[in-house]
Design an enzyme around this catalytic site. Sequence first.
Site, PDB file in Angstrom:
ATOM      1  N   HIS A  63       0.820  -1.221   0.000  1.00  0.00           N
ATOM      2  CA  HIS A  63       0.000   0.000   0.000  1.00  0.00           C
ATOM      3  C   HIS A  63       0.851   1.268   0.000  1.00  0.00           C
ATOM      4  O   HIS A  63       0.351   2.342   0.318  1.00  0.00           O
ATOM      5  CB  HIS A  63      -0.968   0.000   1.194  1.00  0.00           C
ATOM      6  CG  HIS A  63      -2.069  -1.015   1.067  1.00  0.00           C
ATOM      7  ND1 HIS A  63      -2.847  -1.406   2.134  1.00  0.00           N
ATOM      8  CD2 HIS A  63      -2.522  -1.715  -0.004  1.00  0.00           C
ATOM      9  CE1 HIS A  63      -3.729  -2.328   1.724  1.00  0.00           C
ATOM     10  NE2 HIS A  63      -3.547  -2.526   0.443  1.00  0.00           N
ATOM     11  N   CYS A 114       5.125  11.680  -8.646  1.00  0.00           N
ATOM     12  CA  CYS A 114       4.523  12.721  -9.470  1.00  0.00           C
ATOM     13  C   CYS A 114       3.434  12.077 -10.329  1.00  0.00           C
ATOM     14  O   CYS A 114       3.717  11.152 -11.092  1.00  0.00           O
ATOM     15  CB  CYS A 114       5.599  13.351 -10.353  1.00  0.00           C
ATOM     16  SG  CYS A 114       4.922  14.570 -11.500  1.00  0.00           S
ATOM     17  N   ALA A 124       0.551  -8.312  19.582  1.00  0.00           N
ATOM     18  CA  ALA A 124       1.613  -8.722  18.655  1.00  0.00           C
ATOM     19  C   ALA A 124       2.977  -8.826  19.338  1.00  0.00           C
ATOM     20  O   ALA A 124       3.761  -9.720  19.010  1.00  0.00           O
ATOM     21  CB  ALA A 124       1.677  -7.738  17.481  1.00  0.00           C
TER      22      ALA A 124
HETATM   23  C1  BJW Z   1      -3.704  -5.884  16.910  1.00  0.00           C
HETATM   24  C2  BJW Z   1      -3.180  -5.077  17.901  1.00  0.00           C
HETATM   25  C3  BJW Z   1      -2.062  -5.569  18.609  1.00  0.00           C
HETATM   26  C4  BJW Z   1      -4.855  -4.042  17.027  1.00  0.00           C
HETATM   27  N1  BJW Z   1      -1.568  -6.765  18.315  1.00  0.00           N
HETATM   28  N2  BJW Z   1      -3.210  -7.081  16.644  1.00  0.00           N
HETATM   29  C5  BJW Z   1     -16.098  -5.420  -2.711  1.00  0.00           C
HETATM   30  C6  BJW Z   1     -15.574  -6.689  -2.460  1.00  0.00           C
HETATM   31  C7  BJW Z   1     -14.217  -6.945  -2.510  1.00  0.00           C
HETATM   32  C8  BJW Z   1     -13.313  -5.915  -2.785  1.00  0.00           C
HETATM   33  C9  BJW Z   1     -13.825  -4.658  -3.007  1.00  0.00           C
HETATM   34  C10 BJW Z   1     -15.190  -4.419  -2.979  1.00  0.00           C
HETATM   35  N3  BJW Z   1     -15.392  -3.090  -3.234  1.00  0.00           N
HETATM   36  C11 BJW Z   1     -14.196  -2.509  -3.416  1.00  0.00           C
HETATM   37  C12 BJW Z   1     -13.232  -3.442  -3.294  1.00  0.00           C
HETATM   38  C13 BJW Z   1     -11.774  -3.232  -3.403  1.00  0.00           C
HETATM   39  C14 BJW Z   1     -11.217  -2.406  -2.249  1.00  0.00           C
HETATM   40  C15 BJW Z   1     -11.677  -3.024  -0.922  1.00  0.00           C
HETATM   41  O1  BJW Z   1     -11.086  -3.961  -0.406  1.00  0.00           O
HETATM   42  N4  BJW Z   1     -12.698  -2.479  -0.301  1.00  0.00           N
HETATM   43  C16 BJW Z   1     -13.224  -3.060   0.940  1.00  0.00           C
HETATM   44  C17 BJW Z   1     -13.446  -1.953   1.934  1.00  0.00           C
HETATM   45  C18 BJW Z   1     -14.426  -3.910   0.607  1.00  0.00           C
HETATM   46  N5  BJW Z   1      -9.777  -2.484  -2.377  1.00  0.00           N
HETATM   47  C19 BJW Z   1      -9.101  -1.663  -3.145  1.00  0.00           C
HETATM   48  O2  BJW Z   1      -9.628  -0.731  -3.737  1.00  0.00           O
HETATM   49  C20 BJW Z   1      -7.634  -1.950  -3.308  1.00  0.00           C
HETATM   50  N6  BJW Z   1      -7.288  -1.991  -4.648  1.00  0.00           N
HETATM   51  C21 BJW Z   1      -7.798  -2.913  -5.496  1.00  0.00           C
HETATM   52  O3  BJW Z   1      -8.610  -3.750  -5.156  1.00  0.00           O
HETATM   53  O4  BJW Z   1      -7.227  -2.862  -6.745  1.00  0.00           O
HETATM   54  C22 BJW Z   1      -7.838  -3.606  -7.771  1.00  0.00           C
HETATM   55  C23 BJW Z   1      -8.663  -2.659  -8.533  1.00  0.00           C
HETATM   56  C24 BJW Z   1      -8.078  -1.537  -9.043  1.00  0.00           C
HETATM   57  C25 BJW Z   1      -8.821  -0.668  -9.775  1.00  0.00           C
HETATM   58  C26 BJW Z   1     -10.176  -0.903  -9.939  1.00  0.00           C
HETATM   59  C27 BJW Z   1     -10.753  -2.022  -9.396  1.00  0.00           C
HETATM   60  C28 BJW Z   1      -9.996  -2.907  -8.686  1.00  0.00           C
HETATM   61  C29 BJW Z   1      -6.789  -0.852  -2.670  1.00  0.00           C
HETATM   62  C30 BJW Z   1      -6.929  -0.833  -1.175  1.00  0.00           C
HETATM   63  C31 BJW Z   1      -6.109   0.311  -0.612  1.00  0.00           C
HETATM   64  C32 BJW Z   1      -6.219   0.398   0.903  1.00  0.00           C
HETATM   65  N7  BJW Z   1      -5.612   1.579   1.356  1.00  0.00           N
HETATM   66  C33 BJW Z   1      -5.522   1.845   2.781  1.00  0.00           C
HETATM   67  C34 BJW Z   1      -4.958   3.258   2.940  1.00  0.00           C
HETATM   68  C35 BJW Z   1      -3.473   3.243   2.538  1.00  0.00           C
HETATM   69  C36 BJW Z   1      -2.741   4.447   2.944  1.00  0.00           C
HETATM   70  C37 BJW Z   1      -2.916   4.818   4.401  1.00  0.00           C
HETATM   71  O5  BJW Z   1      -2.383   4.161   5.293  1.00  0.00           O
HETATM   72  O6  BJW Z   1      -3.580   5.837   4.604  1.00  0.00           O
HETATM   73  O7  BJW Z   1      -4.688   0.878   3.411  1.00  0.00           O
HETATM   74  S1  BJW Z   1      -7.066   1.665   3.643  1.00  0.00           S
HETATM   75  C38 BJW Z   1      -6.366   0.992   5.117  1.00  0.00           C
HETATM   76  O8  BJW Z   1      -6.839  -0.359   5.314  1.00  0.00           O
HETATM   77  C39 BJW Z   1      -4.870   0.896   4.848  1.00  0.00           C
HETATM   78  C40 BJW Z   1      -4.548  -0.444   5.432  1.00  0.00           C
HETATM   79  O9  BJW Z   1      -3.332  -0.937   4.890  1.00  0.00           O
HETATM   80  C41 BJW Z   1      -5.751  -1.265   5.105  1.00  0.00           C
HETATM   81  C42 BJW Z   1      -5.902  -2.509   5.956  1.00  0.00           C
HETATM   82  O10 BJW Z   1      -6.097  -2.196   7.289  1.00  0.00           O
HETATM   83  P1  BJW Z   1      -5.503  -3.136   8.426  1.00  0.00           P
HETATM   84  O11 BJW Z   1      -4.034  -3.098   8.361  1.00  0.00           O
HETATM   85  O12 BJW Z   1      -6.142  -4.459   8.352  1.00  0.00           O
HETATM   86  O13 BJW Z   1      -5.923  -2.338   9.742  1.00  0.00           O
HETATM   87  P2  BJW Z   1      -7.281  -2.463  10.619  1.00  0.00           P
HETATM   88  O14 BJW Z   1      -7.326  -1.277  11.491  1.00  0.00           O
HETATM   89  O15 BJW Z   1      -8.437  -2.743   9.775  1.00  0.00           O
HETATM   90  O16 BJW Z   1      -7.036  -3.780  11.491  1.00  0.00           O
HETATM   91  C43 BJW Z   1      -6.064  -3.829  12.532  1.00  0.00           C
HETATM   92  C44 BJW Z   1      -6.133  -5.187  13.198  1.00  0.00           C
HETATM   93  O17 BJW Z   1      -5.100  -5.258  14.159  1.00  0.00           O
HETATM   94  C45 BJW Z   1      -7.466  -5.425  13.960  1.00  0.00           C
HETATM   95  O18 BJW Z   1      -7.966  -6.721  13.649  1.00  0.00           O
HETATM   96  C46 BJW Z   1      -7.060  -5.351  15.429  1.00  0.00           C
HETATM   97  O19 BJW Z   1      -7.787  -6.243  16.260  1.00  0.00           O
HETATM   98  C47 BJW Z   1      -5.617  -5.777  15.372  1.00  0.00           C
HETATM   99  N8  BJW Z   1      -4.792  -5.247  16.461  1.00  0.00           N
HETATM  100  N9  BJW Z   1      -3.942  -3.946  18.043  1.00  0.00           N
HETATM  101  C48 BJW Z   1      -2.187  -7.520  17.392  1.00  0.00           C
HETATM  102  N10 BJW Z   1      -1.499  -4.839  19.648  1.00  0.00           N
END
Ligand code: BJW
Length: 234
Positions: free
Chosen positions: A109, A117, A220
């Site tokens: 990501h 750019c 973690a």
């Molecule tokens: C602990 C802890 C401790 C806490 N110890 N654990 C319908 C169905 C399927 C897919 C899609 C859909 N509609 C749209 C989509 C695609 C979309 C998507 O997935 N949407 C969903 C919301 C449904 N995805 C995309 O668009 C991606 N691209 C794509 O699919 O490309 C193909 C495509 C391209 C063009 C057209 C069409 C298709 C891109 C996704 C980009 C995500 N970006 C972000 C922001 C990045 C920059 C930033 O940081 O600002 O990435 S969003 C955000 O979520 C960030 C993260 O990397 C990502 C994941 O989050 P993560 O890491 O899982 O964090 P949390 O907070 O959710 O979870 C933390 C966990 O830790 C929890 O479980 C806690 O319990 C745990 N925890 N403390 C251990 N101490």
Amino acid sequence: MIGPFSIVVLTGAGISAESGVDTFRDTDGIWSKVNIEDVATPEGYVRDPERVHAFYNDRRRGLPGVVPNAAHFALAKLEREFQGEFLLVTQNIDDLHERAGSAKLIHMHGELVKAFCDRCGHKLEWRADLSTGDACPACHGHGRLRPDVVWFGEMPYQMDRIYDALAKCDLFVSIGTSGNVYPAAGFVAEARAAGARTVELNLEPSEGANLFHHAVHGPATKIVPDFVESVLRG
Ligand code: BJW
């Protein structure tokens, strides 16, 4: 027991939580304070680039104040000492894995400390604040440098390399991710289809919890070092 010979590890925001980096979907996480559509979509950026720059500038400014934790260091140790193939894929845009010593690392990501750019594609390290007044050093276009992060609707980085590694892996480990965001949330199914053993290390069961053969729930900094030691012992 003969140990697995190829490991893919996926990390998410939970691995950096105990370093003081906010997660996204926990009760007090980032998405409880800002709108996803405003700051993490290309459309939000076109509507109000300064708003998006402010969001990422704030998070970039926080990086020097946080340090890698025991879970980051344990994964760096696994990479150093494991006698097989290893790939760490992180969804995180912080730089804590590399600061802990991980090198076989993909930031799917993007990275907070880089910009690119959107006019000429030039990518560069960027540790200061970004603004619409900044010029690209390659094409000299103003206002076209954006954070090197992957927003919703954009293609995550190095997907071919990741899917190749998943197709070959014997062990897939998912750490600190809620399993809400694709394609990362689909990696466990890919690895399983390839015959890998799948393990979840998370504070709580993720969305895809039923796809893991084995799960350990806890912080973690405790469960990742323990798991790494068990893998290295074979
Ligand atoms: C602990 C802890 C401790 C806490 N110890 N654990 C319908 C169905 C399927 C897919 C899609 C859909 N509609 C749209 C989509 C695609 C979309 C998507 O997935 N949407 C969903 C919301 C449904 N995805 C995309 O668009 C991606 N691209 C794509 O699919 O490309 C193909 C495509 C391209 C063009 C057209 C069409 C298709 C891109 C996704 C980009 C995500 N970006 C972000 C922001 C990045 C920059 C930033 O940081 O600002 O990435 S969003 C955000 O979520 C960030 C993260 O990397 C990502 C994941 O989050 P993560 O890491 O899982 O964090 P949390 O907070 O959710 O979870 C933390 C966990 O830790 C929890 O479980 C806690 O319990 C745990 N925890 N403390 C251990 N101490």
